[in-house]
Scaffold this motif. Structure first.
Motif, short mmCIF file in Angstrom:
data_model
loop_
_atom_site.label_atom_id
_atom_site.label_comp_id
_atom_site.label_asym_id
_atom_site.label_seq_id
_atom_site.Cartn_x
_atom_site.Cartn_y
_atom_site.Cartn_z
N LYS A 140 -44.02 -12.59 -13.79
CA LYS A 140 -42.82 -11.89 -14.24
C LYS A 140 -42.96 -10.37 -14.10
O LYS A 140 -42.02 -9.67 -13.77
CB LYS A 140 -42.58 -12.26 -15.71
CG LYS A 140 -41.19 -11.98 -16.19
CD LYS A 140 -40.92 -12.62 -17.53
CE LYS A 140 -41.55 -11.77 -18.62
NZ LYS A 140 -41.39 -12.32 -19.97
N ARG A 141 -44.13 -9.86 -14.40
CA ARG A 141 -44.30 -8.40 -14.53
C ARG A 141 -44.91 -7.71 -13.33
O ARG A 141 -44.83 -6.49 -13.22
CB ARG A 141 -45.19 -8.09 -15.74
CG ARG A 141 -44.64 -8.53 -17.05
CD ARG A 141 -43.51 -7.64 -17.50
NE ARG A 141 -42.94 -8.11 -18.75
CZ ARG A 141 -41.72 -7.87 -19.15
NH1 ARG A 141 -40.92 -7.13 -18.39
NH2 ARG A 141 -41.26 -8.33 -20.29
N LYS A 142 -45.57 -8.44 -12.47
CA LYS A 142 -46.29 -7.80 -11.38
C LYS A 142 -45.31 -7.11 -10.41
O LYS A 142 -44.31 -7.72 -10.02
CB LYS A 142 -47.12 -8.84 -10.63
CG LYS A 142 -47.99 -8.24 -9.56
CD LYS A 142 -48.83 -9.27 -8.88
CE LYS A 142 -49.55 -8.62 -7.71
NZ LYS A 142 -50.36 -9.54 -6.96
N PHE A 143 -45.57 -5.89 -10.10
CA PHE A 143 -44.76 -5.24 -9.06
C PHE A 143 -45.54 -4.11 -8.41
O PHE A 143 -46.56 -3.67 -8.94
CB PHE A 143 -43.41 -4.75 -9.60
CG PHE A 143 -43.52 -3.55 -10.50
CD1 PHE A 143 -43.79 -3.69 -11.84
CD2 PHE A 143 -43.35 -2.26 -9.99
CE1 PHE A 143 -43.87 -2.59 -12.68
CE2 PHE A 143 -43.43 -1.16 -10.81
CZ PHE A 143 -43.69 -1.32 -12.17
N ILE A 144 -45.08 -3.74 -7.27
CA ILE A 144 -45.71 -2.62 -6.56
C ILE A 144 -44.66 -1.52 -6.46
O ILE A 144 -43.51 -1.79 -6.10
CB ILE A 144 -46.18 -3.06 -5.16
CG1 ILE A 144 -47.30 -4.09 -5.32
CG2 ILE A 144 -46.66 -1.86 -4.33
CD1 ILE A 144 -47.68 -4.81 -4.07
N ASP A 186 -53.09 -23.42 -22.17
CA ASP A 186 -51.77 -22.84 -22.53
C ASP A 186 -51.83 -21.32 -22.47
O ASP A 186 -50.93 -20.67 -21.94
CB ASP A 186 -51.39 -23.23 -23.96
CG ASP A 186 -50.82 -24.62 -24.03
OD1 ASP A 186 -50.64 -25.23 -22.97
OD2 ASP A 186 -50.59 -25.09 -25.16
N ARG A 187 -52.89 -20.77 -23.06
CA ARG A 187 -53.04 -19.31 -23.07
C ARG A 187 -53.18 -18.76 -21.65
O ARG A 187 -52.61 -17.74 -21.30
CB ARG A 187 -54.28 -18.89 -23.87
CG ARG A 187 -54.24 -19.30 -25.33
CD ARG A 187 -53.12 -18.56 -26.01
NE ARG A 187 -52.79 -19.12 -27.29
CZ ARG A 187 -53.20 -18.64 -28.45
NH1 ARG A 187 -53.99 -17.60 -28.48
NH2 ARG A 187 -52.82 -19.20 -29.57
N LYS A 188 -53.94 -19.48 -20.86
CA LYS A 188 -54.15 -19.06 -19.47
C LYS A 188 -52.81 -19.05 -18.72
O LYS A 188 -52.46 -18.07 -18.04
CB LYS A 188 -55.13 -20.04 -18.80
CG LYS A 188 -55.44 -19.75 -17.37
CD LYS A 188 -56.42 -20.80 -16.85
CE LYS A 188 -56.75 -20.57 -15.40
NZ LYS A 188 -57.84 -21.44 -14.95
N ASN A 189 -52.04 -20.14 -18.90
CA ASN A 189 -50.76 -20.23 -18.19
C ASN A 189 -49.79 -19.14 -18.64
O ASN A 189 -49.01 -18.63 -17.84
CB ASN A 189 -50.15 -21.62 -18.38
CG ASN A 189 -50.90 -22.64 -17.55
OD1 ASN A 189 -51.54 -22.28 -16.54
ND2 ASN A 189 -50.87 -23.90 -17.97
N LYS A 190 -49.86 -18.78 -19.93
CA LYS A 190 -48.98 -17.71 -20.42
C LYS A 190 -49.28 -16.40 -19.68
O LYS A 190 -48.38 -15.69 -19.27
CB LYS A 190 -49.18 -17.50 -21.93
CG LYS A 190 -48.27 -18.38 -22.72
CD LYS A 190 -48.30 -18.09 -24.20
CE LYS A 190 -47.60 -19.24 -24.91
NZ LYS A 190 -48.30 -19.76 -26.05
N VAL A 191 -50.57 -16.12 -19.50
CA VAL A 191 -50.94 -14.88 -18.79
C VAL A 191 -50.50 -14.96 -17.33
O VAL A 191 -49.94 -14.00 -16.79
CB VAL A 191 -52.47 -14.62 -18.89
CG1 VAL A 191 -52.85 -13.41 -18.06
CG2 VAL A 191 -52.88 -14.42 -20.33
N LEU A 192 -50.71 -16.13 -16.71
CA LEU A 192 -50.31 -16.26 -15.30
C LEU A 192 -48.79 -16.12 -15.15
O LEU A 192 -48.30 -15.49 -14.20
CB LEU A 192 -50.80 -17.60 -14.74
CG LEU A 192 -52.34 -17.72 -14.65
CD1 LEU A 192 -52.75 -19.12 -14.21
CD2 LEU A 192 -52.93 -16.68 -13.71
N ASN A 193 -48.04 -16.67 -16.12
CA ASN A 193 -46.58 -16.54 -16.07
C ASN A 193 -46.14 -15.09 -16.28
O ASN A 193 -45.23 -14.61 -15.60
CB ASN A 193 -45.92 -17.43 -17.13
CG ASN A 193 -46.01 -18.89 -16.73
OD1 ASN A 193 -46.18 -19.20 -15.52
ND2 ASN A 193 -45.95 -19.79 -17.68
N SER A 194 -46.83 -14.40 -17.22
CA SER A 194 -46.51 -12.98 -17.43
C SER A 194 -46.78 -12.20 -16.16
O SER A 194 -46.04 -11.29 -15.80
CB SER A 194 -47.38 -12.37 -18.54
OG SER A 194 -47.25 -13.08 -19.70
N SER A 195 -47.87 -12.56 -15.50
CA SER A 195 -48.21 -11.87 -14.27
C SER A 195 -47.11 -12.06 -13.22
O SER A 195 -46.67 -11.10 -12.58
CB SER A 195 -49.56 -12.40 -13.77
OG SER A 195 -49.71 -12.15 -12.40
#
Ligand code: RP5
Length: 167
Positions: A160-164, A149-158
């Motif tokens: 949502k938030r990742k940008f260049i 669950d914790r891992k998936n939360k980080v992957l989901n945040s990534s």
């Protein structure tokens, strides 16, 4: 499978409950039977002696002890039982928990207290469950799911938030 508590979660004062509840909620989520109590090293020393002295024969596997200020509880309990004790330093004083952190982590050689970060009662819960896993593999799946669950939360945040940004 027995419902007898395996982990004792104790704290020095009612005022520690909010922090220690993070451990309690985590252990409930992992479906580990627990016993929770307030035991003060300096206000109820007789109770502490009796309680800590009974833990091994009552078949507990680990103890989580939270305290603030001078924070004697984890170290004293560790001296009174052969079970592993995990200490949670609590930021209940003007020193923001640094006093308790030093008090708990600086146990002299021979009577260890595994110490987590200030107010990080959740890590104490996870560590306690990890200590149990060999003897109680019924909790392995729960802990794996918790970590996933914790891992998936980080992957989901990534996602949502990742940008260049290239100006
Ligand atoms: C410690 O003293 C307790 O663990 C608590 O963190 C701190 C303050 O206790 P109270 O005065 O709020 O009861 O023994």
């Amino acid at each position: 499978m027995s419902d007898e508590p395996l982990i004792a979660v104790i704290m020095g004062s009612e005022s520690d409950f909010e922090v220690m509840n993070k451990a309690i909620e985590c252990l409930k989520q992992l479906k580990v039977p627990i016993e929770v109590d307030i035991v003060s090293a300096h206000r109820t020393p007789e109770k502490m002696f009796e309680y800590a002295g009974s833990l091994f024969t009552r078949n507990f596997a680990a103890v989580i002890a939270g305290a603030g200020g001078a924070a004697h509880l984890p170290g004293m309990v560790a001296s009174l039982t052969i079970l592993p004790v995990i200490g949670v330093p609590i930021s209940s004083t003007k020193m923001d928990g640094l006093d308790s952190l030093y008090s708990i982590v600086q146990m002299p050689a021979g009577i260890p207290v595994a110490t987590v970060a200030i107010d990080n009662a959740e890590n104490a819960a996870i560590l306690a469950v990890q200590i149990l896993l060999r003897a109680h593999p019924q909790f392995v799946d729960n802990l794996e799911r918790f970590r996933l669950d914790r891992k998936n939360k980080v992957l989901n945040s990534s996602k949502k938030r990742k940008f260049i940004f290239s100006p």
